[in-house]
Design an enzyme around this catalytic site. Sequence first.
Site, PDB file in Angstrom:
ATOM      1  N   CYS A  48      -2.173  16.350   2.086  1.00  0.00           N
ATOM      2  CA  CYS A  48      -3.064  15.303   2.585  1.00  0.00           C
ATOM      3  C   CYS A  48      -3.555  15.779   3.955  1.00  0.00           C
ATOM      4  O   CYS A  48      -2.886  16.580   4.616  1.00  0.00           O
ATOM      5  CB  CYS A  48      -2.263  14.000   2.686  1.00  0.00           C
ATOM      6  SG  CYS A  48      -2.959  12.747   3.751  1.00  0.00           S
ATOM      7  N   HIS A  49      -4.712  15.273   4.387  1.00  0.00           N
ATOM      8  CA  HIS A  49      -5.275  15.729   5.668  1.00  0.00           C
ATOM      9  C   HIS A  49      -4.337  15.511   6.842  1.00  0.00           C
ATOM     10  O   HIS A  49      -4.369  16.259   7.812  1.00  0.00           O
ATOM     11  CB  HIS A  49      -6.609  15.027   5.943  1.00  0.00           C
ATOM     12  CG  HIS A  49      -7.724  15.631   5.158  1.00  0.00           C
ATOM     13  ND1 HIS A  49      -8.192  15.069   3.992  1.00  0.00           N
ATOM     14  CD2 HIS A  49      -8.413  16.768   5.333  1.00  0.00           C
ATOM     15  CE1 HIS A  49      -9.136  15.844   3.495  1.00  0.00           C
ATOM     16  NE2 HIS A  49      -9.288  16.881   4.281  1.00  0.00           N
ATOM     17  N   THR A  50      -3.514  14.483   6.754  1.00  0.00           N
ATOM     18  CA  THR A  50      -2.606  14.189   7.868  1.00  0.00           C
ATOM     19  C   THR A  50      -1.616  15.337   8.091  1.00  0.00           C
ATOM     20  O   THR A  50      -1.259  15.645   9.224  1.00  0.00           O
ATOM     21  CB  THR A  50      -1.873  12.856   7.606  1.00  0.00           C
ATOM     22  OG1 THR A  50      -2.872  11.864   7.377  1.00  0.00           O
ATOM     23  CG2 THR A  50      -1.018  12.444   8.775  1.00  0.00           C
ATOM     24  N   HIS A  70       4.049  14.683   2.775  1.00  0.00           N
ATOM     25  CA  HIS A  70       4.362  13.263   2.571  1.00  0.00           C
ATOM     26  C   HIS A  70       3.808  12.679   1.272  1.00  0.00           C
ATOM     27  O   HIS A  70       4.073  11.525   0.976  1.00  0.00           O
ATOM     28  CB  HIS A  70       3.924  12.435   3.783  1.00  0.00           C
ATOM     29  CG  HIS A  70       2.452  12.426   4.022  1.00  0.00           C
ATOM     30  ND1 HIS A  70       1.790  13.489   4.589  1.00  0.00           N
ATOM     31  CD2 HIS A  70       1.513  11.498   3.767  1.00  0.00           C
ATOM     32  CE1 HIS A  70       0.509  13.200   4.676  1.00  0.00           C
ATOM     33  NE2 HIS A  70       0.308  12.006   4.176  1.00  0.00           N
ATOM     34  N   GLU A  71       3.063  13.468   0.497  1.00  0.00           N
ATOM     35  CA  GLU A  71       2.673  12.984  -0.837  1.00  0.00           C
ATOM     36  C   GLU A  71       3.542  13.743  -1.825  1.00  0.00           C
ATOM     37  O   GLU A  71       3.462  14.972  -1.890  1.00  0.00           O
ATOM     38  CB  GLU A  71       1.205  13.335  -1.129  1.00  0.00           C
ATOM     39  CG  GLU A  71       0.205  12.386  -0.516  1.00  0.00           C
ATOM     40  CD  GLU A  71      -1.222  12.651  -0.995  1.00  0.00           C
ATOM     41  OE1 GLU A  71      -2.114  11.974  -0.481  1.00  0.00           O
ATOM     42  OE2 GLU A  71      -1.456  13.515  -1.854  1.00  0.00           O
ATOM     43  N   CYS A 100      11.343  -2.383   4.663  1.00  0.00           N
ATOM     44  CA  CYS A 100      12.782  -2.641   4.829  1.00  0.00           C
ATOM     45  C   CYS A 100      13.191  -3.918   4.121  1.00  0.00           C
ATOM     46  O   CYS A 100      14.358  -4.142   3.851  1.00  0.00           O
ATOM     47  CB  CYS A 100      13.140  -2.695   6.317  1.00  0.00           C
ATOM     48  SG  CYS A 100      12.618  -4.216   7.151  1.00  0.00           S
ATOM     49  N   CYS A 103      12.298  -7.358   7.849  1.00  0.00           N
ATOM     50  CA  CYS A 103      11.627  -7.664   9.123  1.00  0.00           C
ATOM     51  C   CYS A 103      10.562  -8.746   8.902  1.00  0.00           C
ATOM     52  O   CYS A 103      10.275  -9.141   7.777  1.00  0.00           O
ATOM     53  CB  CYS A 103      10.990  -6.395   9.691  1.00  0.00           C
ATOM     54  SG  CYS A 103       9.538  -5.840   8.778  1.00  0.00           S
ATOM     55  N   CYS A 106       7.785  -7.553   6.487  1.00  0.00           N
ATOM     56  CA  CYS A 106       8.171  -7.497   5.066  1.00  0.00           C
ATOM     57  C   CYS A 106       8.368  -8.892   4.493  1.00  0.00           C
ATOM     58  O   CYS A 106       8.073  -9.140   3.330  1.00  0.00           O
ATOM     59  CB  CYS A 106       9.435  -6.662   4.896  1.00  0.00           C
ATOM     60  SG  CYS A 106       9.150  -4.901   5.174  1.00  0.00           S
ATOM     61  N   CYS A 114       5.754  -2.737   8.047  1.00  0.00           N
ATOM     62  CA  CYS A 114       7.181  -2.883   8.332  1.00  0.00           C
ATOM     63  C   CYS A 114       7.528  -2.447   9.759  1.00  0.00           C
ATOM     64  O   CYS A 114       7.166  -1.356  10.190  1.00  0.00           O
ATOM     65  CB  CYS A 114       7.951  -2.030   7.318  1.00  0.00           C
ATOM     66  SG  CYS A 114       9.716  -1.973   7.587  1.00  0.00           S
ATOM     67  N   ARG A 118       7.580   1.612   9.782  1.00  0.00           N
ATOM     68  CA  ARG A 118       6.152   1.915   9.892  1.00  0.00           C
ATOM     69  C   ARG A 118       5.968   3.372  10.329  1.00  0.00           C
ATOM     70  O   ARG A 118       6.800   3.916  11.048  1.00  0.00           O
ATOM     71  CB  ARG A 118       5.542   0.984  10.945  1.00  0.00           C
ATOM     72  CG  ARG A 118       4.053   1.061  11.033  1.00  0.00           C
ATOM     73  CD  ARG A 118       3.534   0.188  12.161  1.00  0.00           C
ATOM     74  NE  ARG A 118       3.997  -1.205  12.061  1.00  0.00           N
ATOM     75  CZ  ARG A 118       3.579  -2.169  12.897  1.00  0.00           C
ATOM     76  NH1 ARG A 118       2.736  -1.903  13.863  1.00  0.00           N
ATOM     77  NH2 ARG A 118       4.041  -3.396  12.757  1.00  0.00           N
ATOM     78  N   CYS A 178       0.096   8.605  -0.888  1.00  0.00           N
ATOM     79  CA  CYS A 178      -0.675   8.365   0.345  1.00  0.00           C
ATOM     80  C   CYS A 178      -2.148   8.097   0.073  1.00  0.00           C
ATOM     81  O   CYS A 178      -2.563   6.963  -0.118  1.00  0.00           O
ATOM     82  CB  CYS A 178      -0.489   9.505   1.330  1.00  0.00           C
ATOM     83  SG  CYS A 178      -1.372   9.207   2.883  1.00  0.00           S
ATOM     84  N   ARG A 373      -7.377  17.213  -4.126  1.00  0.00           N
ATOM     85  CA  ARG A 373      -5.931  17.311  -3.944  1.00  0.00           C
ATOM     86  C   ARG A 373      -5.418  18.590  -4.588  1.00  0.00           C
ATOM     87  O   ARG A 373      -5.820  18.950  -5.688  1.00  0.00           O
ATOM     88  CB  ARG A 373      -5.209  16.114  -4.590  1.00  0.00           C
ATOM     89  CG  ARG A 373      -5.232  14.856  -3.708  1.00  0.00           C
ATOM     90  CD  ARG A 373      -4.418  15.096  -2.459  1.00  0.00           C
ATOM     91  NE  ARG A 373      -4.322  13.963  -1.571  1.00  0.00           N
ATOM     92  CZ  ARG A 373      -5.137  13.743  -0.534  1.00  0.00           C
ATOM     93  NH1 ARG A 373      -6.131  14.566  -0.278  1.00  0.00           N
ATOM     94  NH2 ARG A 373      -4.936  12.711   0.263  1.00  0.00           N
TER      95      ARG A 373
HETATM   96  C1  CXF Z   1      -2.301   8.013   7.686  1.00  0.00           C
HETATM   97  C2  CXF Z   1      -2.350   6.572   7.889  1.00  0.00           C
HETATM   98  C3  CXF Z   1      -2.843   6.165   9.220  1.00  0.00           C
HETATM   99  C4  CXF Z   1      -2.224   6.908  10.356  1.00  0.00           C
HETATM  100  C5  CXF Z   1      -2.202   8.374  10.146  1.00  0.00           C
HETATM  101  C6  CXF Z   1      -1.655   8.733   8.810  1.00  0.00           C
HETATM  102  N1  CXF Z   1      -1.624   8.185   6.499  1.00  0.00           N
HETATM  103  C7  CXF Z   1      -1.285   9.296   5.868  1.00  0.00           C
HETATM  104  O1  CXF Z   1      -1.853  10.323   5.793  1.00  0.00           O
HETATM  105 ZN    ZN Z   2      -1.487  11.166   3.842  1.00  0.00          ZN
END
Ligand code: CXF
Ligand code: ZN
Length: 380
Positions: A48-50, A70-71, A100, A103, A106, A114, A118, A178, A373
């Site tokens: 993912c770009h993140t 994270h995916e 969780c 909280c 949630c 969350c 988060r 994601c 992807r």
């Molecule tokens: C993003 C969601 C918003 C903040 C940065 C990350 N999610 C995943 O890639």
């Molecule tokens: Zn992502």
Amino acid sequence: MASTAGQVIKCKAAVAWEAGKPLVIEEVEVAPPQAMEVRLKILYTSLCHTDVYFWEAKGQNPLFPRIFGHEAGGIVESVGEGVTDLAPGDHVLPVFTGECKDCAHCKSKESNMCTLLRINTDRGVMISDGKSRFSINGKPIYHFVGTSTFSEYTVVHVGCVAKINPEAPLDKVCVLSCGISTGLGATLNVAKPPKGSSVAVFGLGAVGLAAAEGARIAGASRIIGVDMNPNRFSAATEFGVTEFVNPKDHDKPVQEVLAEMTGGGVDRSVECTGNVDAMISAFECVHDGWGVAVLVGVPHKDAVFKTHPMNFLNERTLKGTFFGNYMPRSDLPNVVEKYMNKELELEKFITHEVPFAEINKAFDYMHRGEGLRCVIRMDA
Ligand code: CXF
Ligand code: ZN
């Protein structure tokens, strides 16, 4: 599988030693899960770009060495103390943001943000003890957004794990961790286009196309894709996009172009670029009286959204969303079911596949903006 429970596992992980440098497949040690944690065997992960953004570490506090990712889709290998709703063998999707179930967020049922779990991109350790579960010769390797899926095994908080249908093919549903869920949920859960309505989608990358897929599922009759890159237009037709607008082809603001095309404005818009000018256009292009715009793209930290307040008084609504408003544990299993009953198509999002050993190719594809992807197969 039970034989490894409670033991340190040695496995392969793609370690980012330095910002922007190719990842190196290393043998890492993965500690057993602590209380309220689970250790997962990752079978498939996608980029993912993140991941790319934090790997490049431009303008942020770099945290290295680190294991990104994270995916993903995987199987529970073992569970820590206090984990009651997951067991070894369960099929799961890890998620960068958690639930969780305890909280204020949630409990509200209106929020998926969350307090405990988060997303936190600055933290490289587990929340329970502030330590990493990964190491090489005793030297800790940092985690990324609590998931670190570019590893054959990873440790994740139980609140960041969605248990899914074991029949679901993990090489496909892994992309739901994601980006695809984010775009899909932005339309289905937040914009909520009525049947027969018009929807504008700004940005035709994976998230925008997932938003378009949501509009298709909702029965929108016009889905207008807005992008500066005309190369993205032909592929977008497969995602239900019926018309295209390239803002570069017009000498007036794109919101005016869209208003002319639709007799006063679109019913819904979803912004998936993160560019603040596109956000303003996405808001101003919705019809007065009922139009709703939803912001999904992550803006530059100094960005300022500016619009005339009359746009609100004239009954246009502006909303934003995080992870498509999905609650990871409660809702993701149902998104997987949408795929299983063929309501949602995922294959068309997966444009590349590489073996784990070639994970750097996946970074190249993302970097060059090639495809949507790239799924990484961990056992190859
Ligand atoms: C993003 C969601 C918003 C903040 C940065 C990350 N999610 C995943 O890639
Ligand atoms: Zn992502």
